[in-house]
Design a protein around this motif. Structure first.
Motif, PDB file in Angstrom:
ATOM      1  N   UNK A 196       9.585 -50.640  32.985  1.00 38.12           N
ATOM      2  CA  UNK A 196       9.875 -51.915  32.318  1.00 38.12           C
ATOM      3  C   UNK A 196      11.369 -52.001  32.002  1.00 38.12           C
ATOM      4  N   UNK A 197      11.795 -53.149  31.522  1.00 44.45           N
ATOM      5  CA  UNK A 197      13.166 -53.261  31.043  1.00 44.45           C
ATOM      6  C   UNK A 197      13.326 -52.429  29.774  1.00 44.45           C
TER       7      UNK A 197
ATOM      8  N   UNK B 247      11.684 -35.216  32.070  1.00 41.43           N
ATOM      9  CA  UNK B 247      10.355 -35.831  31.997  1.00 41.43           C
ATOM     10  C   UNK B 247      10.313 -36.972  30.996  1.00 41.43           C
ATOM     11  N   UNK B 248       9.360 -37.853  31.159  1.00 37.96           N
ATOM     12  CA  UNK B 248       9.218 -38.997  30.271  1.00 37.96           C
ATOM     13  C   UNK B 248       7.741 -39.272  30.030  1.00 37.96           C
ATOM     14  N   UNK B 249       7.446 -40.148  29.088  1.00 32.40           N
ATOM     15  CA  UNK B 249       6.060 -40.481  28.777  1.00 32.40           C
ATOM     16  C   UNK B 249       5.943 -41.933  28.342  1.00 32.40           C
TER      17      UNK B 249
ATOM     18  N   UNK C  44       4.425 -48.466  24.706  1.00 33.69           N
ATOM     19  CA  UNK C  44       3.139 -49.059  25.100  1.00 33.69           C
ATOM     20  C   UNK C  44       2.834 -50.349  24.352  1.00 33.69           C
ATOM     21  N   UNK C  45       3.390 -50.522  23.164  1.00 34.42           N
ATOM     22  CA  UNK C  45       3.147 -51.747  22.399  1.00 34.42           C
ATOM     23  C   UNK C  45       4.265 -51.940  21.395  1.00 34.42           C
TER      24      UNK C  45
ATOM     25  N   UNK D 137      -4.803 -58.225  24.551  1.00 38.34           N
ATOM     26  CA  UNK D 137      -3.580 -58.748  23.927  1.00 38.34           C
ATOM     27  C   UNK D 137      -3.621 -58.535  22.421  1.00 38.34           C
ATOM     28  N   UNK D 138      -2.469 -58.334  21.825  1.00 40.74           N
ATOM     29  CA  UNK D 138      -2.361 -58.223  20.370  1.00 40.74           C
ATOM     30  C   UNK D 138      -2.255 -59.624  19.767  1.00 40.74           C
TER      31      UNK D 138
END
Length: 549
Positions: free
Chosen positions: A189-190, A238-240, A283-284, A305-306
Motif C-alpha cells: 500500500x502507500x 523482514x516486514x509484517x 491492517x486498519x 468495513x469499519x
C-alpha cells in the motif's frame, strides 16, 4: 556521522522572521521561540511532526491524562525548566538511535539493507516531484538520468517523507526478506498518510503547535507502545502486516525498509543512492491512534468495513470548501456522514469548557497526495492553510453558524452561476458544459471568493464572542459575494451569442438571456437574504426621498 538530535536539519522560522535549520534538541527545548516549520513541500510538515517531534515529546513528558492537564500545558506557553530537563535527558538517552548513517542501526533505516539483485536506486526515488521509474511528473526540470544528490539534512527529511507518503505497488525485494519473490515484493500500500487527508492544527508558536497536536490519553500510553527507534522488529529486512500497538507506534510507522547510501564529495557528505524495499503494512486505521484525519461514519457498514473510515481531501477545492466536514462534531442526531478529526473534536471540547481562549489563533494545515495508476505514481499534491475560529468547533455557537452559512452561500452561489451558464448556452442552442469537461464559471468564481472567505474567517476568530460584529461581518460578506457573483454573471452574458437574446424553445421551455438573468437574480436574493433586504431598504429609502421632494 550525522546525529539528528544535535545537527541542524529541520527548517524553522524564528521569532524575528528569519528561517534557519535547527536540531531536534533546539526544536523541542526552545519550541516557544520558534514560530513554525516552513518545510517544502507541505507534506513534509506532518512527516517531521509525527516521525520525530511528537513522539519524542510524548516519550519525555508522557501524554496529558485529562483536559485540565492539557490546558495547563497549553497555558504555560513554553516548556518549564523541569520539562526542558526531562526532554534533554530523554534526547541524551535516545541519541544513539538518531545517527543517520550508523552502520548497524541508522535512524529510520535498516543497516546493511541490500536489494536481492544487489542494485541501488537514485535517491530521487524518495522525492515524488522528481522523475524516477514510472513516476514521471509533468513540468519537472529533472530527468531520471540526471545526477541527483541530497545533503544529509535534506536526506533526513525525505527519508521521513517516504515512510509517510511513499507510492504503492511493486517494491524492490530485500535480501533476507522471506516474503520477496523473484526479487520483488507486490501488494504494497502507500505510506500511511497517503491513505487519508491530513489535518494539522497549528498555533502561534511551535510549542503551541506541538500541544495542539497532543491528544489527551486518559489511561496513559501503553507499555507495549513504543516509537520505531525502540522497536527491534524494524531492524531487519523482514516486514509484517499488523495493527498499530499504540499512539507512538502509529506516529512512527515504518512503511518501508530503507537505507541511505552516503559518499564523501568535495562539497562534503552527500546521499545519491538509496535502497527502498517493502515495509510494515498497517491492517486498519484506528481512531484512537490516528488523530490527523477526518472520518466518514456509517452506522451499518458493509461486511469487512469499519463504521469509521478515513476521508481524503478533494482535489481542486480550497480547504474552506470542506469546512462542513472539518466542523462535523459527530452528534448522535447527525447520523451517517462526516466526522472531524480527533484533535479538532478535542479542541472543541476545550473551547466549550473555557479551557482555551475563544480568540485562539488556530491555523489549519491540510495536505495530501493524489495517486494514479494503481497508486504507483503521484498525480497531484494538495496543500492549503486557513484560519479557523475555535468557537466554530463548539456546537450551536453563533460563530459556527456563521462559518457554515458562509461556506454554503458560496457553494450555492457557485451552483447558481453554473445554472446561469447552462441556461445561456441552451438559449444559444448549445448543450451545457459537462461537469467533468471544460471550465465551469463556478471555478473562477470560487477562486475570486477565496481571499474574502479567509478574511471573514480571520475576522470571526477575533470577534467570536461579539454577536453584533459577527452579524456585521456576515453583512459585509454577502455584499462581497453578491458583487463577485454579478461580475461573473455579466461576463457570462457578455460572452453569450446574440442569438441567446432571441431565445429558443426546448422540451416545452423557453430559454432566453433575459429570463436566465432574471432567474439568477431571484436565486441570488434567496441565497443572500441580508444583502437583498439591505438593497430593498436602500431602494425604499430612495423612493421615499423622491416622494418627499
Amino acid at each position: 556521522m550525522f546525529n539528528l538530535v544535535d545537527e541542524a536539519w529541520i527548517p524553522a522560522q524564528h521569532a524575528d522572521g528569519h528561517v534557519a535549520r535547527v536540531s531536534l534538541r533546539t526544536a523541542l527545548v526552545y519550541a516557544d521561540e520558534l514560530v513554525s516549520l516552513p518545510v517544502e513541500p507541505s507534506t513534509l510538515l506532518p512527516a517531521v511532526l509525527r516521525q520525530t517531534l511528537l513522539p519524542l515529546m510524548l516519550g519525555a513528558l508522557g501524554a496529558p491524562g485529562t483536559l485540565d492537564e492539557w490546558s495547563v500545558r497549553h497555558a504555560e506557553g513554553r516548556f518549564s525548566e523541569r520539562e526542558r530537563k526531562l526532554i534533554d535527558d530523554h534526547l541524551d538517552d535516545q541519541r544513539s538511535a538518531f545517527e543517520l548513517f550508523d552502520e548497524k542501526w541508522p535512524f529510520a533505516q535498516v543497516g546493511g539493507l541490500e536489494a536481492a539483485s544487489g542494485d541501488t536506486k537514485p535517491v530521487s526515488l524518495l522525492i515524488p516531484s522528481v522523475a524516477t521509474g514510472n513516476n514521471v511528473p509533468m513540468f519537472t526540470a529533472f530527468a531520471e538520468a540526471y545526477p541527483f544528490s541530497l545533503s544529509p539534512q535534506d536526506a533526513a527529511l525525505w527519508l521521513l517523507h517516504a515512510h509517510c507518503w511513499d507510492t504503492a505497488a511493486i517494491k524492490t525485494g530485500a535480501r533476507g526478506d522471506g516474503q520477496a519473490a523473484k526479487g520483488k515484493t507486490t501488494g504494497n500500500p502507500t505510506g500511511p498518510l497517503g491513505q487519508f487527508g491530513v489535518i494539522v492544527p497549528a498555533g502561534a508558536t511551535l510549542y503551541e503547535t506541538l500541544i495542539l497536536n497532543t491528544p489527551v490519553v486518559p489511561d496513559g500510553l501503553s507499555s507495549e507502545d513504543r516509537p520505531q527507534w525502540q522497536a527491534a522488529e524494524s531492524g531487519g529486512p523482514g516486514w509484517e502486516a499488523r495493527a498499530a500497538l499504540g499512539l507512538l507506534d502509529a506516529l512512527t510507522w515504518q512503511s518501508r525498509r530503507i537505507r541511505l547510501i552516503p559518499r564523501e564529495t568535495s562539497g562534503g557528505l552527500h546521499v545519491d543512492r538509496v535502497v527502498v524495499c517493502a515495509g510494515d503494512r498497517i491492517t486498519a486505521v484506528r481512531t484512537e491512534f490516528e488523530w490527523h484525519t477526518a472520518w466518514t461514519y456509517t452506522a451499518k457498514p458493509k461486511k469487512g468495513q469499519a463504521p469509521l473510515r478515513p476521508r481524503r481531501h478533494r482535489s481542486g477545492e480550497h480547504a474552506w470548501q470542506g469546512l462542513a466536514t472539518l466542523l462535523a462534531l459527530g452528534r448522535e442526531e447527525d447520523g451517517d456522514g462526516p466526522r472531524t478529526s480527533g484533535l479538532l473534536q478535542q479542541i472543541g471540547k476545550l473551547e466549550t469548557s473555557g479551557r482555551v481562549p475563544p480568540g485562539l489563533p488556530l491555523q489549519l494545515h491540510t495536505c495530501g497526495l493524489v495517486y494514479g495508476n494503481q497508486s504507483a505514481i503521484v498525480d497531484d499534491a494538495l496543500a492549503d492553510s486557513l484560519p479557523l475560529p475555535v468557537a466554530a468547533l463548539a456546537a450551536d455557537s453563533r460563530t459556527r453558524t456563521a462559518v457554515l452559512d458562509a461556506v454554503e452561500q458560496a457553494d450555492q452561489t457557485a451552483q447558481a452561476l453554473n445554472r446561469l451558464s447552462a441556461d445561456l448556452r441552451r438559449a444559444e442552442g448549445a448543450e451545457p458544459v459537462a461537469w467533468d469537461k471544460g471550465q465551469r464559471p463556478s471555478v473562477t468564481f470560487l477562486q475570486a471568493v477565496d481571499v474574502p472567505m479567509r478574511r471573514l474567517l480571520r475576522g470571526l476568530q477575533q470577534a467570536s464572542t461579539d454577536e453584533e460584529r459577527i452579524e456585521q461581518g456576515m453583512e459585509a460578506w454577502e455584499q462581497i459575494l453578491s458583487r463577485l457573483a454579478w461580475v461573473t454573471a455579466h461576463e457570462l452574458l457578455a460572452a453569450a451569442s446574440p442569438v441567446s437574446f432571441l431565445g429558443r424553445q426546448k422540451d416545452g421551455r423557453t430559454f432566453r438571456a433575459a429570463l436566465a438573468m432574471r432567474s439568477f437574480g431571484r436565486t441570488l436574493n434567496e441565497i443572500l437574504t441580508r444583502e437583498a433586504q439591505a438593497r430593498q431598504a436602500r431602494s425604499d429609502a430612495t423612493e421615499s426621498a423622491e416622494d418627499e421632494a
